[in-house]
Structure formats: structure tokens, C-alpha cells
Design an enzyme around this catalytic site. Structure first.
Site, PDB file in Angstrom:
ATOM      1  N   GLU A 249       0.888  -1.171   0.000  1.00 35.24           N
ATOM      2  CA  GLU A 249       0.000   0.000   0.000  1.00 35.24           C
ATOM      3  C   GLU A 249       0.920   1.213   0.000  1.00 35.24           C
ATOM      4  O   GLU A 249       1.458   1.587   1.045  1.00 35.24           O
ATOM      5  CB  GLU A 249      -0.870   0.021   1.261  1.00 35.24           C
ATOM      6  CG  GLU A 249      -1.780  -1.157   1.428  1.00 35.24           C
ATOM      7  CD  GLU A 249      -2.964  -1.132   0.491  1.00 35.24           C
ATOM      8  OE1 GLU A 249      -3.138  -0.138  -0.242  1.00 35.24           O
ATOM      9  OE2 GLU A 249      -3.703  -2.118   0.481  1.00 35.24           O
ATOM     10  N   CYS A 283      -2.460   8.858   2.515  1.00 29.59           N
ATOM     11  CA  CYS A 283      -2.059   8.392   1.179  1.00 29.59           C
ATOM     12  C   CYS A 283      -3.150   8.655   0.143  1.00 29.59           C
ATOM     13  O   CYS A 283      -2.857   8.797  -1.038  1.00 29.59           O
ATOM     14  CB  CYS A 283      -1.681   6.923   1.209  1.00 29.59           C
ATOM     15  SG  CYS A 283      -2.959   5.889   1.915  1.00 29.59           S
TER      16      CYS A 283
HETATM   17  P1  NAD Z   1       9.021   6.234   4.276  1.00 27.04           P
HETATM   18  O1  NAD Z   1       8.571   5.316   3.228  1.00 27.04           O
HETATM   19  O2  NAD Z   1      10.487   6.452   4.456  1.00 27.04           O
HETATM   20  O3  NAD Z   1       8.457   5.705   5.662  1.00 27.04           O
HETATM   21  C1  NAD Z   1       7.139   5.228   5.766  1.00 27.04           C
HETATM   22  C2  NAD Z   1       7.161   4.167   6.835  1.00 27.04           C
HETATM   23  O4  NAD Z   1       7.958   3.087   6.399  1.00 27.04           O
HETATM   24  C3  NAD Z   1       7.803   4.666   8.126  1.00 27.04           C
HETATM   25  O5  NAD Z   1       7.025   4.241   9.190  1.00 27.04           O
HETATM   26  C4  NAD Z   1       9.193   4.025   8.139  1.00 27.04           C
HETATM   27  O6  NAD Z   1       9.595   3.688   9.440  1.00 27.04           O
HETATM   28  C5  NAD Z   1       9.000   2.792   7.320  1.00 27.04           C
HETATM   29  N1  NAD Z   1      10.189   2.418   6.569  1.00 27.04           N
HETATM   30  C6  NAD Z   1      11.064   3.235   5.937  1.00 27.04           C
HETATM   31  N2  NAD Z   1      12.044   2.514   5.354  1.00 27.04           N
HETATM   32  C7  NAD Z   1      11.774   1.218   5.628  1.00 27.04           C
HETATM   33  C8  NAD Z   1      12.422  -0.008   5.312  1.00 27.04           C
HETATM   34  N3  NAD Z   1      13.531  -0.064   4.562  1.00 27.04           N
HETATM   35  N4  NAD Z   1      11.882  -1.150   5.771  1.00 27.04           N
HETATM   36  C9  NAD Z   1      10.749  -1.143   6.519  1.00 27.04           C
HETATM   37  N5  NAD Z   1      10.094  -0.014   6.849  1.00 27.04           N
HETATM   38  C10 NAD Z   1      10.598   1.152   6.406  1.00 27.04           C
HETATM   39  O7  NAD Z   1       8.331   7.638   4.172  1.00 27.04           O
HETATM   40  P2  NAD Z   1       8.361   8.906   5.135  1.00 27.04           P
HETATM   41  O8  NAD Z   1       9.379   9.875   4.655  1.00 27.04           O
HETATM   42  O9  NAD Z   1       8.365   8.489   6.575  1.00 27.04           O
HETATM   43  O10 NAD Z   1       6.924   9.458   4.829  1.00 27.04           O
HETATM   44  C11 NAD Z   1       6.630  10.196   3.700  1.00 27.04           C
HETATM   45  C12 NAD Z   1       6.246   9.345   2.538  1.00 27.04           C
HETATM   46  O11 NAD Z   1       5.740   8.114   3.015  1.00 27.04           O
HETATM   47  C13 NAD Z   1       5.126   9.947   1.749  1.00 27.04           C
HETATM   48  O12 NAD Z   1       5.636  10.441   0.567  1.00 27.04           O
HETATM   49  C14 NAD Z   1       4.135   8.846   1.521  1.00 27.04           C
HETATM   50  O13 NAD Z   1       4.172   8.411   0.201  1.00 27.04           O
HETATM   51  C15 NAD Z   1       4.624   7.697   2.299  1.00 27.04           C
HETATM   52  N6  NAD Z   1       3.654   7.179   3.244  1.00 27.04           N
HETATM   53  C16 NAD Z   1       2.604   6.534   2.743  1.00 27.04           C
HETATM   54  C17 NAD Z   1       1.685   6.019   3.598  1.00 27.04           C
HETATM   55  C18 NAD Z   1       0.499   5.292   3.075  1.00 27.04           C
HETATM   56  O14 NAD Z   1      -0.487   5.215   3.786  1.00 27.04           O
HETATM   57  N7  NAD Z   1       0.564   4.708   1.878  1.00 27.04           N
HETATM   58  C19 NAD Z   1       1.849   6.160   4.956  1.00 27.04           C
HETATM   59  C20 NAD Z   1       2.962   6.837   5.449  1.00 27.04           C
HETATM   60  C21 NAD Z   1       3.886   7.325   4.573  1.00 27.04           C
END
Ligand code: NAD
Length: 476
Positions: A249, A283
């Protein structure tokens, strides 16, 4: 009421505090104050979680759906929405009413999965010989690893957990380290509801280290991630190397098409409320607003008026309708989106700047007429910015709406069923909302296409990612 959740790991039915493990500070994004310390799992902890999940799977897979459902339903009943919601506000920032609402809605998710897991049916296929019987069985895939984000820390976790354990799988979840209270609270609820040890395990750590370790383990059979597109692609590639099932997602950049035959006042009012929910860190947040030319003035007048009425403040303060952003880095990102758009000729109709020096506050912002190549029209802001552009013909709006690699949600407002049909057929998205916001219910599938992901959560599809198909043919 506790001052804040006691943060811990949850492995094999035991809550584990720091005890010399590395611990990370957890901050209140409204004040910058440290509110908790989160223990990271050691490699030995991860190994114990893997072993516990593997062991528990052997018995959990045989538990009847009625018993599984009873535990899920109890979790819904036990939810301490006020206390858990308050802790979400403290570590994530959203207004209290939104946080409490998130927890309360999840009781519905538990309830629905409790009922739906009774309907994981196989099928009988008519044989070619009279003494042959052919069956298709659907069996739980095994141990799952899930990685959930900070924007809806309760909802995102409970949906994955309910689907996995309802299907008969066991699960190791790494929640969001920045906003961890919700996932610890969920573990407590399942513990109190009588979930056997090892069926649910909660770990914390450096995200990529934990995910690489768990995904590479031969014990784990399925990966589920909610987060950004780049991280989703990395995890999907890693899962692919090990031939593991995924549900992804990921991010979206949801288009909104407002036709001039719509109820413009209603559309603008609803969109202002929806856009700034959770400070736009959603999102499926409406983000690219395509407004038909004849409706432009009326729409912008109402949309800007409603946006100016938003009360920004600490989520814990009564009357706040938009809280801070969850991270300081998101404030910088918002300022960059606005600056880039302004340099390319967009007008800042409302907001456009950081608010105050304490906490991660950014003003609800409306930009008008950024060009299609502005950063805000190309990349998901994941924050409180709406970009509005006019269009002439519906086909042009649909083409522009489809022009990005994202395909999560989409919105349209029109008074014409002919336009509604053109939009429904033409939009490339996993979800299309016409004249209202009706997604993310337990009984409806939630998921994206294109770069926005793979697989659905909710709806009758909810267990698909957690089941494998087994064909059995038997001759008498
Ligand atoms: P990110 O993808 O870096 O982090 C999102 C989540 O994933 C965080 O909780 C983080 O701890 C986790 N994460 C990051 N790298 C990971 C890895 N290698 N393995 C496992 N988990 C990992 O994004 P961000 O900078 O924290 O948030 C901003 C971006 O995240 C936005 O641009 C948005 O697209 C996305 N986001 C999407 C949703 C959604 O509901 N689809 C939710 C939160 C964030």
C-alpha cells in the site's frame, strides 16, 4: 489514564522493556519534547520472534474461524479509544477527535474480519471421471512480516494484523518508530483478548535493518508494507529475490476532478475538510485539483474560505482542526513544494509557510495554477497543500489525472451520470470516489494500482494475500 504508553517489544506473548537494549527517543511533534523511549530489538530478539511465530503457526492455523473471530471481536470491544487516541495525538500530532475516531473505526475492522474469516471458502471442481473428486483448498500462507507507517498508526497496523490472523497466519510487525504507542496498545489488546503467544509479535529498530533481516529469513512467507513508493519498491525487490508474496500500500497523488455541473459549494466544503485531515498526511488525500473553467471562481471562493477557517494547533488542544506535521523534515519538504511552485508562476492563495518556531506546524495551503511540471503536480506532497488548476474539457482532465505513475485514489464531482461514467471508466486508480468520500470501510477493498501498490486490504479481497491455493484430486 497513563501519561503515555509504556513502550516495549512484544515477543512470544511477553512485553519486553529496554533492559540494556538500544533505545530511541519518541517526540511530541507539537512541542518537540521527548515523551517516551522505544527499545530496539536485538538480532536475538528478531530470531526469537521468528521462532515464536513459526511455532505458533502450527497450532494457530488449525484454530477454528469461530475462535479466531471471537478474539478479533474482543479486541474491538476492549479498545480503549480515548486513552489510545490521546497517545496517538501525543506521538503523531493529529487532533484528538481524529485520533480517537481512528481507534473507534478500527473496532469495526476487527468486527468485520471476525465475521468474514468464517467465509474463507474453497471450491469443488466437477471431475472428468466418476470416481474422482477435485477440491481447491485455501490455506494460510504462514509467518508474515508487516511494516506499518506513522500517519494512521493504529488503523494501518490493525488491518494487517486482523487479515493475517483471521486467515490463520502468524505475524511479526514493525510499526512506526516515531509514533509507536498505537502498535504497543494493539499488542496489549490482543494479549488481554487471549491471543496465544507467538501469533502476534511486535518489534522495533532501524527500519531497513529489521525489514532486510525478516524478509531474508526463510521462516517468513509473506510481506506487507504501507509507506512510500521508493521504500515499497526496495522491499518488493527484496521479497522477489526470496520469492515471497507481497501486499504493498504505497503513496498516491490523488486527482480531483470538479466538473462545472457539480454542486460546487458542497464539493469545495467537503474537499477542504478532507484535504486537511491529518494535515494532509494521508495516502488518499485529494491533492491535484482539476477544476472546470466555468466553476473555477465559485469553487476557489468557497475552498479558500473553508481552508481559512481551519484552526491549526496542538492536537491535544480543544478546537484544533489541524495538528502539526509528524516530522520536522516534512515541514522543510512543504516549504520546498511551495517555493518551487511560486517560482514557476503559481499563486499562493492561502498559507504557504511554516507557523511558529516550536513544533512542526505548516499552514493549510492552496496554490493556484502551478504548471504541470511543477514539483507539486508531479510528486506526492503528503502534507497540507492543495494545488488547483483549471481545465476546459473532461477528456483533458482525465488525461492529466492519469499522467503520473501513481494510481491510488481519485475523486470527482459532477451532476451528470454520463460524466460520472466517463470518469469511472477513464481514471487509472484503485479507488474512484464520485460525489462523496466512501473508501477505507472494512467491507470495501482498499488498494492502489501502478506505482501505488499491489493487493487490497478490506473487502472480500482482504484475506487473498494471506492464503495459498492447494489443488487436491482424489480417486476412490
Ligand atoms: P518512508 O517510506 O520512508 O516511511 C514510511 C514508513 O515506512 C515509516 O514508518 C518508516 O519507518 C518505514 N520504513 C522506511 N524505510 C523502511 C524499510 N527499509 N523497511 C521497513 N520499513 C521502512 O516515508 P516517510 O518519509 O516516513 O513518509 C513520507 C512518505 O511516506 C510519503 O511520501 C508517503 O508516500 C509515504 N507514506 C505513505 C503512507 C500510506 O499510507 N501509503 C503512509 C505513510 C507514509
Amino acid at each position: 489514564m497513563n501519561s503515555y504508553e509504556e513502550l516495549s517489544l512484544y515477543i512470544d506473548g511477553a512485553f519486553i522493556r529496554g533492559d540494556g537494549r538500544h533505545e530511541q527517543d519518541v517526540f511530541d511533534p507539537a512541542t518537540g519534547n521527548v515523551i517516551g523511549r522505544l527499545p530496539h530489538a536485538t538480532q536475538a530478539d528478531l530470531d526469537r520472534a521468528l521462532a515464536a511465530a513459526q511455532r505458533a503457526f502450527e497450532s494457530w492455523r488449525t484454530v477454528s474461524p469461530v475462535e479466531k473471530g471471537a478474539i478479533l471481536r474482543k479486541v474491538g470491544e476492549l479498545s480503549r479509544a480515548k486513552e489510545i487516541g490521546r497517545n496517538i495525538t501525543l506521538d503523531q500530532g493529529k487532533p484528538l477527535a481524529e485520533a480517537v475516531g481512528e481507534v473507534m473505526r478500527c473496532a469495526d475492522h476487527c468486527d468485520w474480519h471476525a465475521e468474514e474469516c468464517r467465509r474463507i471458502y474453497g471450491r469443488v471442481i466437477p471431475p472428468r471421471l466418476p470416481n474422482v473428486r477435485q477440491f481447491v483448498l485455501r490455506e494460510p500462507i504462514g509467518v508474515c512480516a508487516a511494516f506499518t507507517p506513522w500517519n494512521f498508526p493504529y488503523n494501518q497496523a490493525i488491518r494487517k494484523i486482523a487479515a493475517a490472523i483471521g486467515a490463520g497466519c502468524t505475524i511479526i510487525i514493525k510499526g512506526p518508530e516515531d509514533s509507536p504507542s498505537a502498535v504497543v496498545a494493539i499488542a496489549r489488546l490482543f494479549h488481554e483478548a487471549g491471543l496465544p503467544p507467538g501469533v502476534l509479535n511486535v518489534v522495533w529498530g532501524v527500519p531497513h535493518e529489521v525489514s532486510e533481516y525478516l524478509i531474508s529469513s526463510p521462516i517468513v512467507r509473506k510481506i506487507s508494507f504501507t509507506g512510500s513508493v521508493p521504500v515499497g519498491k526496495q522491499l518488493a525487490a527484496l521479497a522477489g529475490n526470496h520469492m515471497k508474496r507481497i501486499t504493498m500500500e504505497l503513496g498516491g497523488h490523488s486527482p480531483v476532478i470538479v466538473c462545472d455541473d457539480a454542486d460546487i459549494e458542497r464539493a469545495a466544503t467537503m474537499l477542504a475538510a478532507s484535504k486537511f485531515t491529518n494535515a494532509g498526511q494521508v495516502c488518499v488525500s485529494p491533492t491535484r485539483f482539476y477544476i472546470q473553467e466555468k466553476a473555477w471562481d465559485r469553487f476557489m471562493a468557497r475552498f479558500t474560505e473553508a481552508t481559512r477557517g481551519i484552526k491549526v494547533g496542538a492536537g491535544i488542544e480543544p478546537g484544533t482542526t489541524m495538528g502539526p506535521l509528524a516530522h520536522a523534515k516534512r515541514v522543510t519538504a512543504m516549504a520546498e513544494f511551495v517555493q518551487d511552485a511560486a517560482e514557476r508562476g503559481a499563486r499562493i492563495e492561502v498559507g504557504g509557510e511554516r507557523l511558529g518556531q516550536t513544533g512542526n506546524f505548516f499552514a493549510p495551503t492552496i496554490l493556484s495554477a502551478p504548471p504541470d511540471d511543477a514539483k507539486i503536480m508531479q510528486h506526492e506532497p503528503f502534507g497540507p497543500i492543495a494545488a488547483c488548476v483549471p481545465f476546459k474539457e473532461l477528456d483533458e482532465a482525465i488525461r492529466r489525472a492519469n499522467s503520473l505513475p501513481y494510481g491510488l485514489s481519485s475523486y470527482a464531482f459532477t451532476g451528470s451520470s454520463k460524466n460520472a461514467l466517463r470518469i469511472q471508466n477513464g481514471i487509472e486508480a484503485g479507488m474512484v470516489n464520485i460525489n462523496h468520500f466512501g473508501q477505507a470501510l472494512p467491507e470495501t477493498p482498499f488498494g492502489g494500482i501502478k506505482d501505488s501498490g499491489m493487493g487490497s486490504e478490506g473487502g472480500t479481497e482482504t484475506f487473498d494475500g494471506y492464503l495459498v491455493t492447494k489443488f487436491v484430486t482424489q480417486m476412490d
